[in-house]
Design an enzyme around this catalytic site. Structure first.
Site, PDB file in Angstrom:
ATOM      1  N   THR A  47      51.314  40.204 -12.066  1.00  0.00           N
ATOM      2  CA  THR A  47      51.269  39.014 -12.920  1.00  0.00           C
ATOM      3  C   THR A  47      51.784  37.774 -12.200  1.00  0.00           C
ATOM      4  O   THR A  47      52.613  37.880 -11.281  1.00  0.00           O
ATOM      5  CB  THR A  47      52.111  39.267 -14.192  1.00  0.00           C
ATOM      6  N   ASP A  48      51.331  36.619 -12.662  1.00  0.00           N
ATOM      7  CA  ASP A  48      51.858  35.351 -12.102  1.00  0.00           C
ATOM      8  C   ASP A  48      53.338  35.167 -12.420  1.00  0.00           C
ATOM      9  O   ASP A  48      54.010  34.339 -11.805  1.00  0.00           O
ATOM     10  CB  ASP A  48      51.037  34.146 -12.601  1.00  0.00           C
ATOM     11  N   GLU A  49      53.855  35.940 -13.395  1.00  0.00           N
ATOM     12  CA  GLU A  49      55.251  35.747 -13.805  1.00  0.00           C
ATOM     13  C   GLU A  49      56.231  36.152 -12.708  1.00  0.00           C
ATOM     14  O   GLU A  49      57.404  35.787 -12.755  1.00  0.00           O
ATOM     15  CB  GLU A  49      55.528  36.492 -15.120  1.00  0.00           C
ATOM     16  N   TYR A 109      60.991  41.703 -17.985  1.00  0.00           N
ATOM     17  CA  TYR A 109      59.573  42.039 -17.790  1.00  0.00           C
ATOM     18  C   TYR A 109      59.100  41.640 -16.402  1.00  0.00           C
ATOM     19  O   TYR A 109      58.590  42.471 -15.645  1.00  0.00           O
ATOM     20  CB  TYR A 109      58.697  41.347 -18.852  1.00  0.00           C
ATOM     21  N   LYS A 159      57.915  43.910 -13.102  1.00  0.00           N
ATOM     22  CA  LYS A 159      56.614  43.784 -12.454  1.00  0.00           C
ATOM     23  C   LYS A 159      56.777  43.460 -10.967  1.00  0.00           C
ATOM     24  O   LYS A 159      56.062  43.992 -10.119  1.00  0.00           O
ATOM     25  CB  LYS A 159      55.771  42.699 -13.139  1.00  0.00           C
TER      26      LYS A 159
END
Ligand code: NAD
Ligand code: TYD
Length: 333
Positions: free
Chosen positions: A124-126, A148, A152
């Site tokens: 993810t971009d997060e 979260y 990731k």
């Protein structure tokens, strides 16, 4: 003819990917491995369960007994399985760490043992954290700020280490906020669309100026598939929709498209550690041959229409265990 193992294939993006795969690759076989957590639903796959090229296995990516026999068949692997909601990770990170870290480790060990051909880890971009200005490149430092995104980032780094150390042909995609049908109504779009349909308040966190880059689910699926088949092992590919919008703008768009009043907007306490903005530079993936096919406005309207036309799907969720989660999470707001 390829055999593709899709972990987390009963969730939002995974189930859209399976449907897209069976349609666009009529020669491929698909096996789904999914634990069926609260977010995994066989209803999401109802239209493909009878397809002879589709096979479902209920199991846990963190359990070697579930993973081993499937990887022994040496499929291509697209791994979506994860706990995916930031607010839940703030309430209790346990399952996030277990699935992302121990689950990815378990998959990697089996991939190494059986010498599988290609493996895409859906990240993810997060993992880049909050991006004040400019856009993240694949080489940028990671700065995850929620349990979260930290889970990731951990999975992402662990998978990459299996390429560097053992030569496992892993590719990583880092996608931006995705929207479309079958998204669990805890994420902003399906939550707000379904609340608006029922004339319920739309709880906007903080000042509503946080920016997300919206990517239509079928564009995300096509990107993951391209990387699975043609990506360079060991490489990371950003997948950004190129549609950066402040939350409040998306909220107003939902209300306007449903003909509902803006008075349903309710500003509530901010999410702790709320990332201000995500933004991706997807030049590397475009170079590989990907570009978004759907206009944001069209895909958005299509998505709103899907929730309007499928009340049975989301009402079943909203009237079940979701209600207890929602009460706990939002009671103080
Ligand atoms: P989702 O929560 O809708 O689906 C996750 C699926 O994984 C569910 O079917 C669940 O049952 C399954 N699962 C969870 N733990 C498992 C385990 N231990 N073993 C086997 N299956 C398990 O999530 P989503 O939104 O479809 O996201 C899919 C992937 O894409 C995730 O890895 C997520 O981090 C990533 N991603 C999501 C977005 C987004 O906007 N939704 C954006 C970028 C990346
Ligand atoms: P979300 O859909 O949870 O995705 P993520 O946190 O992974 O980006 O949230 C998207 C944005 O919407 C994020 O800035 C938080 C905000 N948000 C709200 O304002 N209200 C809500 O009820 C939810 C769920 C999210």
């Amino acid at each position: 003819m390829a055999h593709i193992l899709v972990t987390g294939g009963a969730g939002f993006i995974g189930s859209n990917y399976v449907r897209w795969l069976l349609r666009t690759h009529p020669e491929d076989r698909v096996t789904v491995l999914d634990k069926l957590t609260y977010a995994g639903r066989l209803e999401n796959l109802a239209d493909v369960v009878d397809n002879p090229r589709f096979h479902f296995v209920r199991g846990d990516i963190a359990n070697p007994d579930d993973v081993e026999p499937l990887l022994a068949e040496r499929p291509l692997v697209a791994s979506f399985a994860a706990e995916s909601h930031v607010d839940r990770s703030i309430l209790d990170p346990t399952a996030f760490i277990r699935t992302a870290v121990f689950g990815t480790y378990t998959l990697m060990e089996a991939a190494r043992k059986h010498g599988i051909g290609r493996f895409v880890l859906v990240s993810t971009d997060e993992v880049y954290g909050s991006v004040v200005e400019g856009s993240s490149k694949e080489t940028d430092a990671l700065d995850p700020r929620s349990p979260y995104s930290a889970s990731k980032a951990s999975a992402d780094l662990l998978a990459r280490s299996y390429f560097t150390t053992y030569g496992v042909p892993v590719m990583i995609t880092r996608g931006s906020n995705t929207f479309g049908p079958y998204q669990y109504p805890e994420k902003i779009l399906p939550l707000f669309i379904t609340n608006a349909i029922d004339d319920q308040p739309l709880p906007v966190y903080g000042d509503g100026r946080n920016v997300r880059d919206w990517l239509y689910v079928l564009d995300h699926c096509a990107a993951i598939d391209l990387v699975l088949r043609e990506g360079e092992p060991g490489e990371i590919y950003n997948v950004g929709g190129g549609n950066e919008r402040p939350n409040i703008e998306v909220t107003r768009l939902i209300l306007d498209s449903l003909g509902k009043p803006h008075s349903l907007i309710q500003y509530v306490a901010d999410r702790p550690g709320h990332d201000r903005r995500y933004s991706l530079d997807s030049g590397k993936l475009r170079h590989l041959g990907w570009q978004p096919r759907y206009r944001f406005e069209d895909a958005f309207a299509e998505t709103v229409r899907w929730y309007v036309e499928h009340p049975g799907w989301w009402r079943a969720i909203k009237s079940g265990d979701y209600t207890e989660y929602y009460r706990r999470n939002y009671a103080h707001r």
